[in-house]
Design a protein around this motif. Structure first.
Motif, short mmCIF file in Angstrom:
data_model
loop_
_atom_site.label_atom_id
_atom_site.label_comp_id
_atom_site.label_asym_id
_atom_site.label_seq_id
_atom_site.Cartn_x
_atom_site.Cartn_y
_atom_site.Cartn_z
N MET A 51 19.94 -21.66 -19.12
CA MET A 51 20.61 -20.40 -19.44
C MET A 51 21.81 -20.60 -20.36
SD MET A 51 20.76 -18.03 -16.02
CE MET A 51 21.53 -19.25 -14.96
N PHE A 52 22.57 -21.67 -20.12
CA PHE A 52 23.82 -21.86 -20.84
C PHE A 52 23.70 -22.74 -22.08
CE2 PHE A 52 25.33 -20.10 -16.93
CZ PHE A 52 26.43 -19.36 -17.31
N SER A 53 22.60 -23.46 -22.25
CA SER A 53 22.48 -24.34 -23.41
C SER A 53 22.27 -23.56 -24.71
CB SER A 53 21.34 -25.34 -23.20
OG SER A 53 20.11 -24.65 -23.10
N THR A 54 21.91 -22.29 -24.62
CA THR A 54 21.72 -21.49 -25.83
C THR A 54 23.03 -21.19 -26.55
OG1 THR A 54 21.82 -19.44 -24.57
CG2 THR A 54 19.64 -20.37 -24.93
N PHE A 55 24.16 -21.40 -25.89
CA PHE A 55 25.46 -21.06 -26.48
C PHE A 55 26.17 -22.25 -27.10
CE2 PHE A 55 24.62 -18.09 -22.99
CZ PHE A 55 24.49 -16.94 -23.74
N GLY A 56 25.62 -23.45 -26.94
CA GLY A 56 26.26 -24.62 -27.54
C GLY A 56 25.87 -25.88 -26.80
N LYS A 57 26.53 -26.97 -27.20
CA LYS A 57 26.23 -28.28 -26.62
C LYS A 57 26.95 -28.43 -25.28
CE LYS A 57 26.56 -33.20 -27.41
NZ LYS A 57 27.19 -34.27 -28.17
N ILE A 58 26.17 -28.63 -24.22
CA ILE A 58 26.74 -28.84 -22.89
C ILE A 58 27.06 -30.32 -22.73
CG2 ILE A 58 26.28 -28.75 -20.41
CD1 ILE A 58 24.57 -26.29 -20.92
N VAL A 59 28.34 -30.60 -22.47
CA VAL A 59 28.80 -31.98 -22.31
C VAL A 59 28.58 -32.44 -20.87
CG1 VAL A 59 30.81 -33.49 -22.46
CG2 VAL A 59 30.48 -31.68 -24.13
N SER A 60 28.86 -31.57 -19.91
CA SER A 60 28.63 -31.91 -18.51
C SER A 60 28.35 -30.64 -17.72
CB SER A 60 29.83 -32.64 -17.91
OG SER A 60 30.91 -31.76 -17.74
N GLU A 61 27.71 -30.83 -16.57
CA GLU A 61 27.36 -29.71 -15.71
C GLU A 61 27.41 -30.20 -14.28
OE1 GLU A 61 24.36 -29.41 -13.87
OE2 GLU A 61 24.40 -27.29 -13.44
N ASP A 62 28.12 -29.46 -13.43
CA ASP A 62 28.22 -29.80 -12.01
C ASP A 62 27.60 -28.67 -11.20
OD1 ASP A 62 29.70 -32.18 -12.46
OD2 ASP A 62 31.52 -30.98 -12.71
N PHE A 63 26.47 -28.95 -10.59
CA PHE A 63 25.76 -27.98 -9.75
C PHE A 63 26.02 -28.42 -8.32
CE2 PHE A 63 21.92 -26.21 -7.76
CZ PHE A 63 21.94 -24.93 -8.27
N LEU A 64 26.82 -27.66 -7.59
CA LEU A 64 27.29 -28.11 -6.29
C LEU A 64 26.33 -27.76 -5.16
CD1 LEU A 64 30.49 -27.08 -7.67
CD2 LEU A 64 30.50 -29.16 -6.34
N LEU A 65 26.13 -28.74 -4.28
CA LEU A 65 25.26 -28.59 -3.12
C LEU A 65 26.07 -28.81 -1.86
CD1 LEU A 65 22.29 -30.79 -4.39
CD2 LEU A 65 22.43 -28.31 -4.48
N HIS A 66 25.62 -28.23 -0.75
CA HIS A 66 26.26 -28.49 0.54
C HIS A 66 26.04 -29.96 0.90
CE1 HIS A 66 27.31 -24.40 1.77
NE2 HIS A 66 26.19 -24.01 1.17
N LYS A 67 27.10 -30.62 1.38
CA LYS A 67 27.01 -32.03 1.72
C LYS A 67 26.79 -32.28 3.21
CE LYS A 67 29.91 -33.69 -2.04
NZ LYS A 67 31.11 -34.43 -2.39
N HIS A 68 27.20 -31.31 4.03
CA HIS A 68 27.12 -31.50 5.48
C HIS A 68 26.57 -30.25 6.14
CE1 HIS A 68 29.69 -34.99 4.87
NE2 HIS A 68 30.53 -34.23 4.21
N GLY A 69 26.19 -30.40 7.39
CA GLY A 69 25.78 -29.26 8.19
C GLY A 69 24.34 -28.84 7.97
N PRO A 70 23.99 -27.68 8.53
CA PRO A 70 22.60 -27.22 8.48
C PRO A 70 22.13 -26.86 7.08
CG PRO A 70 24.00 -25.54 9.47
CD PRO A 70 24.84 -26.76 9.30
N LYS A 71 23.05 -26.58 6.17
CA LYS A 71 22.67 -26.22 4.80
C LYS A 71 22.71 -27.42 3.85
CE LYS A 71 24.01 -21.40 4.91
NZ LYS A 71 24.77 -20.36 4.24
N ARG A 72 22.78 -28.61 4.41
CA ARG A 72 22.87 -29.82 3.60
C ARG A 72 21.76 -29.87 2.56
NH1 ARG A 72 23.02 -36.09 5.68
NH2 ARG A 72 23.38 -36.93 3.62
N GLY A 73 22.15 -30.10 1.31
CA GLY A 73 21.19 -30.20 0.21
C GLY A 73 20.88 -28.87 -0.45
N GLU A 74 21.35 -27.76 0.13
CA GLU A 74 21.12 -26.45 -0.46
C GLU A 74 22.26 -26.11 -1.43
OE1 GLU A 74 20.38 -23.35 2.40
OE2 GLU A 74 19.12 -24.66 3.61
N PRO A 75 21.98 -25.28 -2.45
CA PRO A 75 23.03 -24.91 -3.42
C PRO A 75 24.17 -24.15 -2.77
CG PRO A 75 20.85 -24.28 -4.21
CD PRO A 75 20.68 -24.72 -2.80
N ARG A 76 25.37 -24.35 -3.29
CA ARG A 76 26.55 -23.66 -2.76
C ARG A 76 26.76 -22.30 -3.42
NH1 ARG A 76 31.52 -27.57 -1.81
NH2 ARG A 76 31.56 -26.60 0.22
N GLY A 77 26.04 -22.03 -4.50
CA GLY A 77 26.16 -20.73 -5.14
C GLY A 77 27.09 -20.70 -6.35
#
Length: 166
Positions: free
Chosen positions: A40-66
């Motif tokens: 979605m965002f690469s159409t606007f320019g060169k992406i240098v880095s991207e951090d997609f955050l996931l839950h690290k602990h608990g029952p939602k571990r490994g699921e996206p944080r939103g």
């Protein structure tokens, strides 16, 4: 060999010193993948880095944080992405796109060296963003209600009478 490593460190430090290039992307639906965000965002320019955050602990571990962070090579690319993507409906939800530094200011943490004029200007821009986000959310809710009304009119549920005595 050490010259290449030093140059790479210099480039990395220069990019990290540009907070205007880093975007906060929030209110992401949990079905969105990391590759979708990049696409979605690469159409606007060169992406240098991207951090997609996931839950690290608990029952939602490994699921996206939103939410995620996307960093462009120039602040112009980041500004264009912010303007084009903020409030856009993705999976029925209006995404929030701000400069990462604006996000920190909006939450009440003060940035070093900010004057009262800077604070006033950033609070004004944040209030404008909030009203834009509010309008996008209202539009999304109205659309959802309209679709639910269409579904509900064809199949009415019978009302249960629990007050009857047998």
């Amino acid at each position: 060999m050490s010259d290449n490593t030093d140059q790479l460190k210099d480039v990395k430090m220069a990019v990290e010193d540009e907070p205007e290039c880093r975007l906060y992307v929030g209110n992401l639906d949990y079905r969105i993948s990391e590759s979708s965000v990049i696409k979605m965002f690469s159409t606007f320019g060169k992406i240098v880095s991207e951090d997609f955050l996931l839950h690290k602990h608990g029952p939602k571990r490994g699921e996206p944080r939103g939410y995620a962070f996307v960093q462009y090579s120039t602040k112009e690319e980041a500004q264009i992405a912010k303007l084009k993507m903020n409030g856009r409906l993705v999976f029925g939800r209006p995404i929030v796109v701000r400069l990462a530094s604006e996000k920190a200011t909006a939450e009440g943490t003060k940035t070093l060296g900010a004057t009262s004029a800077d604070a006033k200007q950033s609070s004004t821009s944040c209030s404008k963003l909030a009203s834009l986000d509010k309008d996008a959310k209202i539009a999304a809710i109205r659309k959802k209600l309209k679709s639910l009304e269409g579904e509900g009119s064809s199949a009415k549920r019978p009302r249960l009478d629990t007050d009857k005595k047998t």
